[in-house]
Design an enzyme around this catalytic site. Structure first.
Site: not given
Ligand code: NAD
Length: 448
Positions: A365, A223, A108, A192, A96, A72
């Site tokens: 999920s 997100n 992934k 998340t 996790k 996953k």
């Molecule tokens: P997303 O694409 O919705 O948002 C990413 C955000 O990070 C955006 O606002 C972008 O502008 C910003 N960003 C990108 N590069 C950056 C930088 N150098 N400095 C500061 N901000 C920056 O992604 P997301 O889903 O919110 O994921 C964010 C983190 O959370 C990732 O590490 C992801 O692996 C982790 N995560 C997400 C989920 C999920 O369900 N979406 C679950 C577990 C972990």
């Protein structure tokens, strides 16, 4: 202090596993198995662009471990996507799912692309192409993708549809994080951030905090970052700083998070919320240059809670000495390098590790996958109450182990995860069982 930079993110992830194994009661075979991915697939995705040209994109899927269930993990669209990064992220996913005791392994995937440079039609074509190339290595009982950085429910909907067309059967359980109207689950959008919020609520209770007196900085306003900022804001926490890839905003009195979310999602800029102008003109409406902040400076703010929610390797040997927050909640995956982690632990900074803090997404999920398989629809109340119960219970399990064993929460989380994975490995038999001298399996059961 050792200041050498790790050669790769994957090496850094292996270092975390090795360090935790010292605190876990696990067979060495489990650790050996977890040092290598089960399957790595790399493909080329051809896309006919709007101008008629053909572009070739590189995509990957890593099925890291499926000992406890189907792999996953999310799919990331980003210019920096690499196999090294995906292997680390997939290993973290396996751990996790074990921390939350969800019956999944870790996977992934990703495409090396700047999705912001594509039109909607090109993005759809790329997303469907990814599934066409990798349909043989994913599946509801094999490897189940989800959204990650720069992918979203619409993209998951296209991907599930493409997979269903290939299989000639509606197969929504192949992917989670789909739109609610396309067999997604209600409550996946903020899961998340919400999971991390439940961890913080446990800390709030332990420490007797008054939320309005607690300052928070959130790096990354997508997100996950938006969800946690919004939930904390609603509880009267003072969210003083947020940022995205273009930079950040700081306001000592606290930011208006709902208005910022609306501005970011409608105009793709955050500062527009205050005056509708670009940053150079913001002095007219009170948001002058003093209120903007770089991503690097945000991390170094003197706040009570720091929430990295963007990308990996944000707190490293280079800046760790300047990190002032006493509590770091890792909503992003891998935002703290192992070198920085050691330095933070030496300074008694509490780090709620990614494999616990951001597990709310994969937990919901799991609910979505189970909803798709059973056909029984969950209500938002069901989702929130089960998520709260699972996150709080995992948090307390990890926190208690960390206190009792005098180890960091990260080491405690990995140790618990390794033991769960090891139990499944041992159920199939390890060298202790298969060693030729015993032949215990062939002996008749002793009856009394
Ligand atoms: P997303 O694409 O919705 O948002 C990413 C955000 O990070 C955006 O606002 C972008 O502008 C910003 N960003 C990108 N590069 C950056 C930088 N150098 N400095 C500061 N901000 C920056 O992604 P997301 O889903 O919110 O994921 C964010 C983190 O959370 C990732 O590490 C992801 O692996 C982790 N995560 C997400 C989920 C999920 O369900 N979406 C679950 C577990 C972990």
């Amino acid at each position: 202090m050792n200041t050498t930079t790790p050669t790769s993110l994957f090496d850094d992830a292996l270092r975390q596993v090795d360090a935790a194994a010292a605190h876990a009661n696990v067979d060495s075979e489990t650790v050996a198995r977890l040092r290598r991915p089960r399957l790595v697939s790399s493909v080329t995705i051809p896309v006919r662009m709007d101008d008629g040209t053909l572009q070739l994109f590189e995509g990957h899927r890593v099925r890291y471990d499926d000992t406890r269930g189907p792999a996953k993990g999310g799919i990331r669209f980003h210019p920096d996507v690499s196999l090294d990064e995906l292997k680390a992220l997939a290993l973290w996913m396996a751990c996790k799912c074990a921390v939350l005791d969800i019956p999944f392994g870790g996977g992934k995937g990703g495409i090396t692309v700047d999705p912001k440079a594509l039109s909607h039609a090109e993005l759809q074509s790329l997303s469907r192409g990814y599934i066409r190339e990798l349909a043989d290595v994913i599946g509801p009982d094999v490897d189940v993708p989800a959204p990650d950085v720069y992918t979203n429910p619409r993209i998951m909907g296209w991907m599930a549809d493409e997979y269903s067309k290939i299989r000639r059967a509606r197969t929504p359980s192949v992917i989670t994080g789909k739109p609610v109207d396309l067999e997604g689950i209600i409550g996946r959008d903020d899961a998340t951030g919400r999971g991390a919020y439940y961890c913080l609520k446990e800390i709030e209770q332990q420490r007797g905090w008054t939320p309005s007196q607690v300052t928070v900085a959130v790096q990354g306003f997508g997100n996950a970052g938006q969800s946690i900022a919004s939930l904390l804001h609603a509880d009267s926490y003072r969210v003083v700083a947020i940022s995205d890839s273009k930079g950040g905003l700081y306001r000592d009195a606290g930011l208006n998070i709902p208005a910022l979310i609306e501005a970011k999602n409608s105009t793709h800029t955050m500062n527009g919320v205050y005056c509708g102008c670009d940053l150079s003109e913001c002095s007219k409406c009170g948001l002058d240059e003093a209120n903007t902040i770089t991503n690097a400076a945000l991390l170094e703010l003197d706040v009570d809670v720091l929430v990295p929610a963007a990308l990996e390797q944000q707190i490293t040997g280079e800046n760790v000495a300047r990190i002032k927050a006493p509590l770091v909640v890792e909503v992003a995956n891998g935002p703290v390098s192992s070198e920085a982690d050691t330095a933070l632990a030496a300074r008694d900074v509490l780090v709620v590790p990614d494999i616990l803090a951001n597990a709310g997404g994969v937990t919901v999920s799991y609910f979505e996958w189970s909803q798709n398989k059973s056909g029984w629809k969950w209500s938002l109340e069901d989702v929130h109450s089960r998520l709260s119960q699972m996150m709080r219970s995992a948090f307390n399990e990890v926190h208690t182990r960390s206190k009792e064993n005098g180890i960091s929460m990260r080491a405690a989380a990995y140790a618990g995860a390794l033991e769960r994975i090891a139990s499944s490995v041992q159920a199939q038999g390890t060298s202790a069982f298969f060693a030729p001298q015993e032949h215990a399996a062939l002996q008749p059961a002793v009856r009394v």
